[in-house]
Design a protein around this motif. Structure first.
Motif, PDB file in Angstrom:
ATOM      1  N   GLU A   1      -2.626  -6.721  -0.774  1.00 18.09           N
ATOM      2  CA  GLU A   1      -1.887  -6.117   0.165  1.00 18.09           C
ATOM      3  C   GLU A   1      -2.143  -4.750   0.506  1.00 18.09           C
ATOM      4  O   GLU A   1      -1.928  -4.296   1.378  1.00 18.09           O
ATOM      5  CB  GLU A   1      -0.295  -6.019  -0.395  1.00 18.09           C
ATOM      6  CG  GLU A   1       0.873  -5.964   0.676  1.00 18.09           C
ATOM      7  CD  GLU A   1       1.135  -4.496   0.558  1.00 18.09           C
ATOM      8  OE1 GLU A   1       1.944  -4.079   1.730  1.00 18.09           O
ATOM      9  OE2 GLU A   1       1.010  -3.649  -0.379  1.00 18.09           O
ATOM     10  N   ASP A   2      -2.764  -4.151  -0.514  1.00 12.32           N
ATOM     11  CA  ASP A   2      -3.130  -2.676  -0.269  1.00 12.32           C
ATOM     12  C   ASP A   2      -4.432  -2.618   0.744  1.00 12.32           C
ATOM     13  O   ASP A   2      -4.373  -1.573   1.675  1.00 12.32           O
ATOM     14  CB  ASP A   2      -3.747  -1.999  -1.596  1.00 12.32           C
ATOM     15  CG  ASP A   2      -2.673  -1.861  -2.456  1.00 12.32           C
ATOM     16  OD1 ASP A   2      -1.697  -0.951  -2.163  1.00 12.32           O
ATOM     17  OD2 ASP A   2      -2.754  -2.182  -3.631  1.00 12.32           O
TER      18      ASP A   2
ATOM     19  N   PHE B   1      -2.656  -3.260   3.943  1.00 11.41           N
ATOM     20  CA  PHE B   1      -1.911  -1.663   4.744  1.00 11.41           C
ATOM     21  C   PHE B   1      -3.038  -0.775   5.064  1.00 11.41           C
ATOM     22  O   PHE B   1      -3.003  -0.165   6.137  1.00 11.41           O
ATOM     23  CB  PHE B   1      -1.149  -1.262   3.305  1.00 11.41           C
ATOM     24  CG  PHE B   1      -0.722  -0.151   3.782  1.00 11.41           C
ATOM     25  CD1 PHE B   1       0.215   0.279   4.872  1.00 11.41           C
ATOM     26  CD2 PHE B   1      -0.857   1.077   3.095  1.00 11.41           C
ATOM     27  CE1 PHE B   1       0.677   1.267   5.050  1.00 11.41           C
ATOM     28  CE2 PHE B   1      -0.376   2.429   3.300  1.00 11.41           C
ATOM     29  CZ  PHE B   1       0.534   2.516   4.195  1.00 11.41           C
TER      30      PHE B   1
ATOM     31  N   ASP C   1       4.238  -8.937   8.929  1.00  4.40           N
ATOM     32  CA  ASP C   1       5.233  -9.440   7.899  1.00  4.40           C
ATOM     33  C   ASP C   1       5.001  -9.550   6.500  1.00  4.40           C
ATOM     34  O   ASP C   1       5.615  -9.582   5.538  1.00  4.40           O
ATOM     35  CB  ASP C   1       5.903 -10.832   8.247  1.00  4.40           C
ATOM     36  CG  ASP C   1       6.856 -10.480   9.652  1.00  4.40           C
ATOM     37  OD1 ASP C   1       7.016  -9.522   9.866  1.00  4.40           O
ATOM     38  OD2 ASP C   1       6.773 -11.657  10.265  1.00  4.40           O
ATOM     39  N   ALA C   2       3.517  -9.650   6.224  1.00  4.92           N
ATOM     40  CA  ALA C   2       3.002  -9.691   4.905  1.00  4.92           C
ATOM     41  C   ALA C   2       2.910  -8.241   3.923  1.00  4.92           C
ATOM     42  O   ALA C   2       2.744  -8.234   3.121  1.00  4.92           O
ATOM     43  CB  ALA C   2       1.607 -10.198   4.775  1.00  4.92           C
ATOM     44  N   LEU C   3       3.383  -7.319   4.855  1.00  6.93           N
ATOM     45  CA  LEU C   3       3.265  -5.932   4.121  1.00  6.93           C
ATOM     46  C   LEU C   3       4.425  -5.727   3.212  1.00  6.93           C
ATOM     47  O   LEU C   3       5.496  -6.398   3.588  1.00  6.93           O
ATOM     48  CB  LEU C   3       3.140  -4.920   5.212  1.00  6.93           C
ATOM     49  CG  LEU C   3       2.077  -4.707   6.232  1.00  6.93           C
ATOM     50  CD1 LEU C   3       2.230  -3.606   7.154  1.00  6.93           C
ATOM     51  CD2 LEU C   3       0.880  -4.236   5.060  1.00  6.93           C
ATOM     52  N   SER C   4       4.176  -5.054   2.303  1.00 12.93           N
ATOM     53  CA  SER C   4       5.532  -4.737   1.551  1.00 12.93           C
ATOM     54  C   SER C   4       6.359  -3.803   2.253  1.00 12.93           C
ATOM     55  O   SER C   4       6.016  -3.142   3.217  1.00 12.93           O
ATOM     56  CB  SER C   4       4.970  -3.717   0.215  1.00 12.93           C
ATOM     57  OG  SER C   4       4.607  -2.451   0.856  1.00 12.93           O
ATOM     58  N   SER C   5       7.735  -3.549   1.942  1.00 11.07           N
ATOM     59  CA  SER C   5       8.799  -3.247   2.688  1.00 11.07           C
ATOM     60  C   SER C   5       8.493  -1.713   2.893  1.00 11.07           C
ATOM     61  O   SER C   5       8.598  -1.116   4.056  1.00 11.07           O
ATOM     62  CB  SER C   5      10.251  -3.320   2.301  1.00 11.07           C
ATOM     63  OG  SER C   5      10.182  -2.696   0.907  1.00 11.07           O
ATOM     64  N   GLU C   6       8.017  -1.023   1.941  1.00 11.60           N
ATOM     65  CA  GLU C   6       7.492   0.545   1.804  1.00 11.60           C
ATOM     66  C   GLU C   6       6.236   0.572   2.956  1.00 11.60           C
ATOM     67  O   GLU C   6       6.381   1.675   3.748  1.00 11.60           O
ATOM     68  CB  GLU C   6       7.193   0.776   0.655  1.00 11.60           C
ATOM     69  CG  GLU C   6       6.898   2.448   0.305  1.00 11.60           C
ATOM     70  CD  GLU C   6       6.273   2.695  -0.838  1.00 11.60           C
ATOM     71  OE1 GLU C   6       5.711   3.815  -0.906  1.00 11.60           O
ATOM     72  OE2 GLU C   6       6.321   2.122  -2.046  1.00 11.60           O
ATOM     73  N   HIS C   7       5.421  -0.287   3.147  1.00  6.47           N
ATOM     74  CA  HIS C   7       4.331   0.133   3.623  1.00  6.47           C
ATOM     75  C   HIS C   7       4.818  -0.382   5.335  1.00  6.47           C
ATOM     76  O   HIS C   7       4.075  -0.051   6.132  1.00  6.47           O
ATOM     77  CB  HIS C   7       3.176  -0.958   3.103  1.00  6.47           C
ATOM     78  CG  HIS C   7       2.340  -0.335   2.151  1.00  6.47           C
ATOM     79  ND1 HIS C   7       1.541  -1.274   1.184  1.00  6.47           N
ATOM     80  CD2 HIS C   7       2.344   0.872   1.606  1.00  6.47           C
ATOM     81  CE1 HIS C   7       1.169  -0.524   0.380  1.00  6.47           C
ATOM     82  NE2 HIS C   7       1.599   0.828   0.588  1.00  6.47           N
ATOM     83  N   ARG C   8       5.664  -1.443   5.361  1.00  5.26           N
ATOM     84  CA  ARG C   8       5.988  -1.604   6.619  1.00  5.26           C
ATOM     85  C   ARG C   8       6.555  -0.598   7.296  1.00  5.26           C
ATOM     86  O   ARG C   8       6.574  -0.356   8.453  1.00  5.26           O
ATOM     87  CB  ARG C   8       6.914  -2.987   6.708  1.00  5.26           C
ATOM     88  CG  ARG C   8       6.933  -3.906   7.763  1.00  5.26           C
ATOM     89  CD  ARG C   8       7.294  -5.271   7.659  1.00  5.26           C
ATOM     90  NE  ARG C   8       8.384  -5.445   6.726  1.00  5.26           N
ATOM     91  CZ  ARG C   8       8.349  -6.456   5.978  1.00  5.26           C
ATOM     92  NH1 ARG C   8       7.512  -7.382   5.683  1.00  5.26           N
ATOM     93  NH2 ARG C   8       9.647  -6.813   5.400  1.00  5.26           N
TER      94      ARG C   8
END
Lengths: 202, 202
Positions: free
Chosen positions: A58-59, A62, A116-123
């Motif tokens: 995920e990083d 991002f 949509d696969a990003l964490s909510s913070e990253h999104r």
């Protein structure tokens, strides 16, 4: 991340190799089906080495998404500052934004399709830049409406429609199709100007 | 999504429930992360019951994709036949195509974003309809160029740009946003007409 990723080579810095490998893997396999091992092997690294640079896949997504949006926004802002005349500014913005999407279509496709696969913070971080991208176009449309060079109904929806010309090409554009690469920026810019230019008759 | 009339009547409600559940699951979780069990539970069925209707989740994705493309193509063709005047035909086509995408944005998003997950045979079936969709717009642009009502450079790229207005809204449109639902079809239709209408001065 100036150019489309190519096969990893030893001379490329590890982080760049990793991002290129991740774009390639996410693009081919989809984010959900990609493992850290897939990315590591494409980058010519061990899975353990991947974690030195990024804690999780995920990083990597991002990092790709953040840099892609930052570059695209920079392209728009720099084009926007290239003139004081709203129609000329819009022409240059759409030209350069389409050109960026043609040259970075694989990156842009991953960025759009896997948001949509990003964490909510990253999104949230990315959402702010997407907001700025729409606002950059809204601003030039408002300037054109104010000086009478443009006729705009519904600024925000028109800005989104103009951006769609560039962004949606990642759906069908095949990287390396040089004929499209050459003519799309100029065509999209001309179409966007026609969409909003005040008619000669008025 | 309409059901195929040839299906056995008794199986129609279950099949509809299944397709709706699959759209919901693919949209929320992504195709790769969705299991047959996820779909079954959203449809209120057992996983075994899912297999009565569809051999695998790829069959469900194909059914969604096939029916979505068939409906969208039908909307375009019917709008195209609504007039003999090229600009009026284009206006109606873009209006109705955007309206369909607004009303079916979740289906359209799954269909666009998960195209690569289809088997090559199923992808070929869908590719033929996508080809027909682009051709439907090319045909009206050619008619307009021929009778002098339109000025078109690069028919195919312009057709793709016009279709992008409708298709790309699935990226940002939030279902239920009624303000957009009401004004987008008319706005996109007007923008498309401006993109190609022969200028009053010429």
């Amino acid at each position: 991340m100036k150019t489309e990723p190519s096969r990893a080579t030893a001379s490329v810095p590890a982080r760049d190799r990793l991002l290129s490998a991740a774009v390639e893997a996410f693009g081919e396999l989809g984010y959900a089906s990609t493992t850290t091992r897939d990315i590591a092997s494409r980058a010519g690294m061990s899975p353990a080495a991947v974690y030195v640079h990024h804690a999780a896949k995920e990083d990597l997504l991002f990092a790709i998404s953040h840099e892609g949006h930052r570059e695209a926004l920079e392209v728009l802002r720099s084009a926007s500052a290239s003139s004081t005349e709203p129609l000329a500014r819009l022409h240059r913005m759409v030209h350069d934004f389409t050109d960026w999407h043609v040259r970075n279509s694989r990156i842009a496709r991953v960025v759009q399709y896997e948001l949509d696969a990003l964490s909510s913070e990253h999104r949230a971080d990315v959402a702010e830049m997407r907001h700025d991208i729409v606002n950059a176009v809204c601003e030039v449309l408002e300037a054109g409406a104010n000086d009478g060079s443009m006729q705009v109904t519904s600024t925000r929806s028109t800005a989104l429609a103009i951006l769609s010309l560039s962004i949606d090409l990642v759906r069908w554009y095949k990287p390396g199709s040089s004929a499209s690469a050459d003519h799309l920026p100029g065509l999209h810019a001309a179409l966007a100007v026609r969409m909003v230019a005040a008619s000669a008759a008025s």
